[in-house]
Motif scaffolding. Sequence first.
Motif, PDB file in Angstrom:
ATOM      1  N   PRO A  94       0.802  -1.238   0.000  1.00 31.39           N
ATOM      2  CA  PRO A  94       0.000   0.000   0.000  1.00 31.39           C
ATOM      3  C   PRO A  94       0.829   1.279   0.000  1.00 31.39           C
ATOM      4  O   PRO A  94       0.475   2.246  -0.680  1.00 31.39           O
ATOM      5  N   ALA A  95       1.915   1.310   0.766  1.00 28.02           N
ATOM      6  CA  ALA A  95       2.727   2.527   0.819  1.00 28.02           C
ATOM      7  C   ALA A  95       3.279   2.891  -0.549  1.00 28.02           C
ATOM      8  O   ALA A  95       3.435   4.078  -0.875  1.00 28.02           O
ATOM      9  N   SER A  96       3.590   1.898  -1.375  1.00 27.44           N
ATOM     10  CA  SER A  96       4.091   2.172  -2.725  1.00 27.44           C
ATOM     11  C   SER A  96       3.018   2.798  -3.599  1.00 27.44           C
ATOM     12  O   SER A  96       3.300   3.682  -4.416  1.00 27.44           O
ATOM     13  N   SER A  97       1.798   2.331  -3.438  1.00 22.46           N
ATOM     14  CA  SER A  97       0.722   2.802  -4.312  1.00 22.46           C
ATOM     15  C   SER A  97       0.346   4.254  -4.062  1.00 22.46           C
ATOM     16  O   SER A  97      -0.345   4.861  -4.879  1.00 22.46           O
ATOM     17  N   ILE A  98       0.823   4.826  -2.955  1.00 20.34           N
ATOM     18  CA  ILE A  98       0.514   6.238  -2.696  1.00 20.34           C
ATOM     19  C   ILE A  98       1.120   7.141  -3.767  1.00 20.34           C
ATOM     20  O   ILE A  98       0.609   8.226  -4.034  1.00 20.34           O
TER      21      ILE A  98
END
Length: 348
Positions: free
Chosen positions: A285-289
């Motif tokens: 999820p942190a990457s998709s930000i």
Amino acid sequence: MYLIEKYKNFLPINSDTPLISMGEGFTPLVKSRNIVKDIGCKELYFKLEGCNPSGSFKDRGMVMAVSKALEKKAKKIICASTGNTSASAAAFGAYCDLETIVLIPEGKISLGKLSQTVAYGAKIISVRGNFDQALNLVKEIADKQDSIELVNSLNPNRIHGQKTGAFEIVDELGYSPDYMVLPVGNAGNITAYWEGYKIYHDLKNIELPKMTGFQAMNSAPIVNNAPVKNPQTIATAIRIGNPASWNQAKNALEESNGSINAIEDDRIIEAYKHIASMEGIFVEPASSITIAGLYDMKNKNYDFSGQSVVCVLTGSGLKDPGFAETYLELEQQIIDPDINALEEILLV
């Protein structure tokens, strides 16, 4: 060639520094085929840091930090972590026969990352508190005991290692992007990439990119210019209320004429699905930000036409299988083992 060997002229390496490697670095730079059309930029690339040995960008800095720890004859390495740092430290600790101690905020780390740390044999200590409190503890113990090397991004060797990502991007593209987009948690990565670009600017006369960072809405201390006592977000890797590299990140943003904005969790979830279904890339999820942030800027009428953009996708989606189970819906049709039944579905 090892990562730190290739870029040793830009790293704090001397004749006493062991050159180690677990295959970190040299990660793919994938050109977007579909999201680029939505954003409207000339080129959009994804730097797949989830292809590092422990599944995240942390390995770039960790190889440098552990190499220097070995040089100092340290017996143990220690870190506080929301997940990726602990997995990386434990992997390199196992590889280099160093005892690894990991402090984690109790109940606030994904099972995928924690299982890696367990498998690598680290000593795991849960703290009844948040990441920032755990970080304070490891800083204190490392200051007291010379045999323990702190390998969080407070360690400048971590930043040195992580800046190699910028070198790789320029070496592959032949130029720097107009926009360098990253998630921001502890803020070490945006700091490191900016340092890397500045080195290549001086060496190769490249243009400098605008550093563009995104924090989760309820974990956005840099955006709000105030620490967050109890940060909250589904993107656990950036659930940090008082970044260790806060000032350095602010300098990177100011010097590059860049920007940092906060993104709601709902938008992070949408982008998590978009990058997988539209580009075939599965990220945590942190990457998709980074993707959510680009869509947010586009929705606010930001014009990316004629611009090149690189997004750092910091970790693999396999880091957080529980997130996938929660937010991805399994759609399937069940048939008997009969060719007519299969044809009936496929002809619809």
